[in-house]
Every structure is written in C-alpha cells, then in structure tokens.
Motif scaffolding. Structure first.
Motif, PDB file in Angstrom:
ATOM      1  N   GLY A 127       1.128  -0.915   0.097  1.00  0.00           N
ATOM      2  CA  GLY A 127       0.352   0.006   0.013  1.00  0.00           C
ATOM      3  C   GLY A 127       1.552   1.237  -0.274  1.00  0.00           C
ATOM      4  O   GLY A 127       0.361   2.536  -0.210  1.00  0.00           O
ATOM      5  N   HIS A 128       2.089   1.212  -0.336  1.00  0.00           N
ATOM      6  CA  HIS A 128       3.133   1.864  -0.186  1.00  0.00           C
ATOM      7  C   HIS A 128       4.442   2.031  -0.938  1.00  0.00           C
ATOM      8  O   HIS A 128       4.541   1.422  -2.392  1.00  0.00           O
ATOM      9  CB  HIS A 128       3.963   2.116   1.236  1.00  0.00           C
ATOM     10  CG  HIS A 128       2.896   2.886   2.643  1.00  0.00           C
ATOM     11  ND1 HIS A 128       1.965   1.580   2.956  1.00  0.00           N
ATOM     12  CD2 HIS A 128       2.439   3.690   2.992  1.00  0.00           C
ATOM     13  CE1 HIS A 128       1.132   1.962   4.214  1.00  0.00           C
ATOM     14  NE2 HIS A 128       1.619   3.554   3.824  1.00  0.00           N
ATOM     15  N   VAL A 129       4.406   3.820  -1.420  1.00  0.00           N
ATOM     16  CA  VAL A 129       5.752   3.825  -2.375  1.00  0.00           C
ATOM     17  C   VAL A 129       6.854   2.885  -2.549  1.00  0.00           C
ATOM     18  O   VAL A 129       7.153   3.261  -1.737  1.00  0.00           O
ATOM     19  CB  VAL A 129       5.951   5.666  -3.076  1.00  0.00           C
ATOM     20  CG1 VAL A 129       6.737   5.838  -3.782  1.00  0.00           C
ATOM     21  CG2 VAL A 129       4.400   6.315  -3.417  1.00  0.00           C
ATOM     22  N   HIS A 130       7.447   2.394  -3.505  1.00  0.00           N
ATOM     23  CA  HIS A 130       8.780   1.625  -3.256  1.00  0.00           C
ATOM     24  C   HIS A 130       9.252   3.323  -2.969  1.00  0.00           C
ATOM     25  O   HIS A 130       9.503   4.024  -3.641  1.00  0.00           O
ATOM     26  CB  HIS A 130       8.713   1.397  -5.149  1.00  0.00           C
ATOM     27  CG  HIS A 130       9.626   0.581  -4.698  1.00  0.00           C
ATOM     28  ND1 HIS A 130      11.378   0.960  -4.734  1.00  0.00           N
ATOM     29  CD2 HIS A 130      10.065  -0.504  -4.719  1.00  0.00           C
ATOM     30  CE1 HIS A 130      12.073  -0.022  -4.660  1.00  0.00           C
ATOM     31  NE2 HIS A 130      11.372  -1.366  -4.463  1.00  0.00           N
ATOM     32  N   GLY A 131      10.578   2.472  -2.074  1.00  0.00           N
ATOM     33  CA  GLY A 131      11.852   3.592  -1.492  1.00  0.00           C
ATOM     34  C   GLY A 131      12.405   4.044  -2.620  1.00  0.00           C
ATOM     35  O   GLY A 131      13.147   5.320  -2.819  1.00  0.00           O
ATOM     36  N   GLY A 132      12.722   3.298  -4.050  1.00  0.00           N
ATOM     37  CA  GLY A 132      13.527   3.620  -5.242  1.00  0.00           C
ATOM     38  C   GLY A 132      12.736   4.384  -5.971  1.00  0.00           C
ATOM     39  O   GLY A 132      13.105   5.312  -6.566  1.00  0.00           O
ATOM     40  N   VAL A 133      11.671   4.097  -6.215  1.00  0.00           N
ATOM     41  CA  VAL A 133      10.533   5.560  -7.037  1.00  0.00           C
ATOM     42  C   VAL A 133      10.518   6.791  -6.298  1.00  0.00           C
ATOM     43  O   VAL A 133      10.889   7.811  -6.918  1.00  0.00           O
ATOM     44  CB  VAL A 133       9.031   4.947  -6.807  1.00  0.00           C
ATOM     45  CG1 VAL A 133       8.267   5.379  -7.564  1.00  0.00           C
ATOM     46  CG2 VAL A 133       8.925   3.641  -7.915  1.00  0.00           C
ATOM     47  N   SER A 134      10.758   6.918  -4.639  1.00  0.00           N
ATOM     48  CA  SER A 134      11.014   8.023  -4.855  1.00  0.00           C
ATOM     49  C   SER A 134      11.382   8.457  -4.532  1.00  0.00           C
ATOM     50  O   SER A 134      12.132  10.213  -5.117  1.00  0.00           O
ATOM     51  CB  SER A 134      10.484   8.528  -2.885  1.00  0.00           C
ATOM     52  OG  SER A 134       9.425   8.022  -2.299  1.00  0.00           O
ATOM     53  N   ALA A 135      12.840   7.579  -4.594  1.00  0.00           N
ATOM     54  CA  ALA A 135      14.376   8.356  -5.323  1.00  0.00           C
ATOM     55  C   ALA A 135      14.709   8.993  -6.045  1.00  0.00           C
ATOM     56  O   ALA A 135      15.237   9.914  -6.734  1.00  0.00           O
ATOM     57  CB  ALA A 135      15.544   7.692  -4.539  1.00  0.00           C
ATOM     58  N   MET A 136      13.944   8.418  -7.132  1.00  0.00           N
ATOM     59  CA  MET A 136      13.756   8.222  -8.605  1.00  0.00           C
ATOM     60  C   MET A 136      13.114   9.200  -9.357  1.00  0.00           C
ATOM     61  O   MET A 136      13.784  10.330  -9.857  1.00  0.00           O
ATOM     62  CB  MET A 136      13.453   6.865  -9.806  1.00  0.00           C
ATOM     63  CG  MET A 136      12.991   7.512 -11.636  1.00  0.00           C
ATOM     64  SD  MET A 136      12.198   5.851 -12.226  1.00  0.00           S
ATOM     65  CE  MET A 136      11.200   6.229 -11.452  1.00  0.00           C
ATOM     66  N   LEU A 137      11.976   9.871  -8.900  1.00  0.00           N
ATOM     67  CA  LEU A 137      11.056  11.084  -8.909  1.00  0.00           C
ATOM     68  C   LEU A 137      12.050  12.610  -8.306  1.00  0.00           C
ATOM     69  O   LEU A 137      11.853  13.183  -9.120  1.00  0.00           O
ATOM     70  CB  LEU A 137      10.106  11.293  -8.315  1.00  0.00           C
ATOM     71  CG  LEU A 137       9.260   9.695  -8.503  1.00  0.00           C
ATOM     72  CD1 LEU A 137       7.451   9.781  -7.463  1.00  0.00           C
ATOM     73  CD2 LEU A 137       8.544   9.339 -10.045  1.00  0.00           C
ATOM     74  N   LEU A 138      12.999  11.544  -7.292  1.00  0.00           N
ATOM     75  CA  LEU A 138      13.405  13.132  -6.437  1.00  0.00           C
ATOM     76  C   LEU A 138      14.671  13.291  -7.416  1.00  0.00           C
ATOM     77  O   LEU A 138      14.881  14.850  -7.605  1.00  0.00           O
ATOM     78  CB  LEU A 138      13.991  12.741  -5.010  1.00  0.00           C
ATOM     79  CG  LEU A 138      12.499  13.137  -3.814  1.00  0.00           C
ATOM     80  CD1 LEU A 138      12.102  12.583  -2.661  1.00  0.00           C
ATOM     81  CD2 LEU A 138      12.431  14.860  -3.920  1.00  0.00           C
ATOM     82  N   ASP A 139      15.200  12.783  -7.553  1.00  0.00           N
ATOM     83  CA  ASP A 139      16.717  12.397  -8.539  1.00  0.00           C
ATOM     84  C   ASP A 139      15.872  14.161  -9.488  1.00  0.00           C
ATOM     85  O   ASP A 139      16.817  15.019 -10.048  1.00  0.00           O
ATOM     86  CB  ASP A 139      16.741  11.820  -9.136  1.00  0.00           C
ATOM     87  CG  ASP A 139      18.682  12.184 -10.287  1.00  0.00           C
ATOM     88  OD1 ASP A 139      19.029  12.960  -9.053  1.00  0.00           O
ATOM     89  OD2 ASP A 139      18.062  11.696 -11.616  1.00  0.00           O
ATOM     90  N   HIS A 140      14.451  13.214 -10.434  1.00  0.00           N
ATOM     91  CA  HIS A 140      14.554  14.255 -11.602  1.00  0.00           C
ATOM     92  C   HIS A 140      13.653  15.603 -10.848  1.00  0.00           C
ATOM     93  O   HIS A 140      14.340  16.565 -12.013  1.00  0.00           O
ATOM     94  CB  HIS A 140      13.259  13.324 -12.360  1.00  0.00           C
ATOM     95  CG  HIS A 140      13.272  14.307 -14.281  1.00  0.00           C
ATOM     96  ND1 HIS A 140      13.845  13.293 -14.729  1.00  0.00           N
ATOM     97  CD2 HIS A 140      12.435  15.023 -14.181  1.00  0.00           C
ATOM     98  CE1 HIS A 140      13.597  14.459 -15.644  1.00  0.00           C
ATOM     99  NE2 HIS A 140      12.758  15.121 -15.281  1.00  0.00           N
ATOM    100  N   VAL A 141      13.148  15.832  -9.698  1.00  0.00           N
ATOM    101  CA  VAL A 141      12.724  17.243  -9.700  1.00  0.00           C
ATOM    102  C   VAL A 141      13.486  17.687  -9.974  1.00  0.00           C
ATOM    103  O   VAL A 141      14.537  19.080  -9.562  1.00  0.00           O
ATOM    104  CB  VAL A 141      11.730  16.740  -8.144  1.00  0.00           C
ATOM    105  CG1 VAL A 141      10.852  18.410  -8.085  1.00  0.00           C
ATOM    106  CG2 VAL A 141      11.347  15.936  -9.158  1.00  0.00           C
ATOM    107  N   LEU A 142      15.268  17.337  -8.906  1.00  0.00           N
ATOM    108  CA  LEU A 142      15.921  18.602  -8.525  1.00  0.00           C
ATOM    109  C   LEU A 142      16.422  18.922  -9.653  1.00  0.00           C
ATOM    110  O   LEU A 142      17.198  20.121  -9.888  1.00  0.00           O
ATOM    111  CB  LEU A 142      17.178  17.307  -7.501  1.00  0.00           C
ATOM    112  CG  LEU A 142      16.652  17.591  -6.278  1.00  0.00           C
ATOM    113  CD1 LEU A 142      16.106  17.753  -5.448  1.00  0.00           C
ATOM    114  CD2 LEU A 142      17.592  16.558  -4.946  1.00  0.00           C
ATOM    115  N   GLY A 143      16.830  18.157 -10.760  1.00  0.00           N
ATOM    116  CA  GLY A 143      17.058  17.875 -12.125  1.00  0.00           C
ATOM    117  C   GLY A 143      16.748  19.460 -12.533  1.00  0.00           C
ATOM    118  O   GLY A 143      17.133  21.054 -13.231  1.00  0.00           O
ATOM    119  N   VAL A 144      14.964  19.267 -12.238  1.00  0.00           N
ATOM    120  CA  VAL A 144      14.518  20.351 -13.151  1.00  0.00           C
ATOM    121  C   VAL A 144      14.614  21.370 -11.883  1.00  0.00           C
ATOM    122  O   VAL A 144      14.928  22.782 -12.302  1.00  0.00           O
ATOM    123  CB  VAL A 144      12.857  19.657 -13.041  1.00  0.00           C
ATOM    124  CG1 VAL A 144      12.261  21.370 -13.596  1.00  0.00           C
ATOM    125  CG2 VAL A 144      12.622  19.126 -14.314  1.00  0.00           C
ATOM    126  N   ALA A 145      15.527  21.399 -10.927  1.00  0.00           N
ATOM    127  CA  ALA A 145      14.790  22.971  -9.987  1.00  0.00           C
ATOM    128  C   ALA A 145      16.774  23.714 -10.398  1.00  0.00           C
ATOM    129  O   ALA A 145      16.149  25.080 -10.489  1.00  0.00           O
ATOM    130  CB  ALA A 145      14.990  22.197  -8.592  1.00  0.00           C
TER     131      ALA A 145
END
Lengths: 216, 216
Positions: A127-145
C-alpha cells in the motif's frame, strides 16, 4: 540526473510549467493508454481476463510500432531536438509510459513543485510507494529545480532520507529547490509530502555542472 | 525499500534465484508484451505509425482488463500472498511492466547480483541511464541483499554516488551485499558496473528492521 540545459528554464517565473504539458497529439494519447495498461495489468483478475488474448493483441501492436521505428541512433537525434528533452524521461515524460507523469511548476520562491498520485505499479511495501521510486522522482525533480534556478548538471551524489512510509493513492506534493553553486558544484534539496504536509522523503543532491552532448 | 520478509531468502545459497522467475503464465506474457510496448512507443515514428488507432486499441484492452479487476483492497491481499511479494515490484516484478525486470541471484560470497540491459524508457542524459532509475534499481537490490543476508527492513537512508555516466544498451551488472546489523540498523552496499567492470554508480543504504504488515 538532469538532462542538460532545460529548454524552458529561461522563461519567466510564477507558475511556468517546467515539464512538457500534454499535447493533443496521437503519441500522447497512445502513451497515456499504455500507462493505464500498466496499471490495469496489475489490477486485473489473473484467472478471468483472457490474458493470452491480451498478450496476442499487445504483441500485434508492438510489431506494428516496430515496423515504423527508425534506427535508434536516428531516433535519439529526434528525441533530443528542442522540447523533446522534457517529453521522454521516466518521471515527467508525456511520451514515456513509465512516467506517472509528474507535472512541475516553477514557483516565485525559486522552487519547483508538482502533485502526483501514485498507484500499484509504483508499490514497494504494502500500500505504499517503493523507496526506489521516491528516489527516482526526487532525482529528476532536483534536476528541474536546477534548471529553474538557472543552472544544470549531472547528479554526482544523492542522499535520500525516508522519514515515514509514503502512501499510494493520495495526492503527494513533490518539490525541489536549487540552493547554491560553488564552482561547478550545485547543491539542491527536495522532498515528498503527504496531503497533510508530513514529509515522507527528503533528499539532498550534489550535481556537477557538466552535460553529455545531445546526439546530432 | 524492502518488501518485508523475502519468501525465498531461506533457500540455500549458490545461485538460487531471489526474484520470481518467469512463469509460463498468461499474465507474464501479457506483461512482457506491455514492456515491449513501452519501449516501442519511445522508438516508433510519431508521424507514421497510426498512433490514433494504437491509442484506441490500447484503450479497448484497458477497458477489458478493468472490467475484470477486483476492488484494489481485494487485489492487494492477493498480490501480497506467498511469492506475490516478488512478482509486482517496479524493479524485479515479472507482473510489473515498469520493471526491466532485474533478475537477481544469491551468491556464495553473501552478495546478490543480476545483469540487465536498459533501453530508451530508462534514459536520463542522451544515451545514458537516468540517475533516478539507477537509484531505484539499487534501492531494491539492497533490499533483496538484506533478505539474502537473513534480515529485512525499510529504507531509512540511501546515499547514491554517480562515478561516471551509466550507458544504455549494454549488459550492466547490479549487485548488493548486506554488511552488518547493529540493533535494528541494517547496513548494505551496492553498485552498478559496466561490462568492463567500471563502477558507474555505488550506493550505501541504512535500513531499519521493521515492516508494514501484509494486507489480509
């Protein structure tokens, strides 16, 4: 990892979309259908959905698409042309069925932010988000930031902290903010919050201001 | 983030597969076809592949699958039953089209290892693997390494270092190894190497020995 100079970073602040918006294009509709397919395959009844027939139909569509696919080298040049940079990545890419996709806006305080609801294909613990998925999303968001902050770079180090399990099926807020640049070292932070504002995952990124040339 | 107690961790060392092997099941064939679809949609000619028709056909398949989908709560119980734990995750899951999938083996030296070739949907910089994808894969591999080491836990911290760009289209070796446990703190490391043995990405993980209960 960032994708070189972000083509929309030069546009002015205050709500400008930093990822490619949906287009009324057949490839967007086909990719969105593929995204729904990934999800439906996780949810459907294994014994009662005639999955052999589904596999046959999908393979037939794949064969058709491959018949019309150019060589990868040629395709790469096209992908990296103009706004293509924001259309194919696995986080925000409208033309990538793996991407949820996250849609980010650049805010006046210098951060970028988006809201996304993740479903079963992104599951880690029940029922929860995969920790690796969270890392993937954040890595990309930091790139856009970084792009929104006027810089760019490749990820050198990413430190991800998990504060509490990140729930599926609720609108999560993902944000990133460029903090500082010293020489070629770019420092950026980000987090994923629940609708109640609780921080589930936070991240600190170190990027190096260099890029891989676009294919030509 | 690990997925609770790994059901095959108790099996004996020396090449035992720690992720669910492919089954001669319709859901495996349908998911593999969806995986090819994601890739083909990135490669096909945008102007010449009749993508409106493709979108229609995919939406029709999705509607069929959804007609046969139980409520999510019910589906979750089924997903987490028995070996299901290794079949749905976004890294090794045979029933998850997002997963490449990575297939891992437990080695006698205590590590787990797998070889995977990544294609366009996993792209970050031109021709290279997205840094977030590398983090995602490694997070999961570390979780399996913990299981192979006889423990388990949720990711508390993940420190990922990028040493050189990770190429697409070549067989990458991904490995993880449980290092130590102090109280509830589990330390684990991992890396991604090129076919030449060069380390592209390395990771250190801190996991906390607790789990989210499986749905019943």
């Amino acid at each position: 990892m960032t994708v070189g100079t972000h083509p929309t970073a030069a546009t002015h602040p205050g709500g400008t979309v930093l990822t490619s918006p949906p287009q009324d294009a057949p490839i967007d509709r086909a990719t969105e259908a593929a995204r729904k397919l990934i999800d439906a395959l996780q949810r459907t009844d294994r014994d009662n959905a005639n999955l052999d027939r589904v596999a046959e139909e999908l393979n037939s569509i794949v064969a058709h698409l491959e018949q019309h696919a150019p060589e990868v080298e040629e395709r790469l040049i096209d992908m990296w042309n103009g706004e293509g940079v924001t259309r194919h990545d696995p986080v925000t890419g409208r033309e990538n069925a793996i991407a949820p996709p996250v849609v980010l806006e650049g805010l006046e305080d210098g951060s970028v932010q988006g809201v996304v609801t993740l479903t079963l294909p992104y599951q880690g613990p029940p029922g929860h988000v995969h920790g690796g998925v969270s890392a993937m999303l954040l890595d990309h968001v930091l790139g856009v930031a970084n792009a929104w902050g006027g810089t760019a770079g490749m990820t050198a180090q990413l430190s991800t902290r998990y504060h509490r399990p990140t729930p599926l099926f609720v609108p999560l807020t993902i944000s990133g903010k460029f903090i500082s640049k010293e020489g070629r070292k770019v420092h950026t932070v980000g987090e994923i919050r629940t609708p109640d504002g609780e921080v589930c995952v936070s991240v600190e990124g170190l990027f190096i201001d260099k890029t891989i040339p676009r294919p030509r």
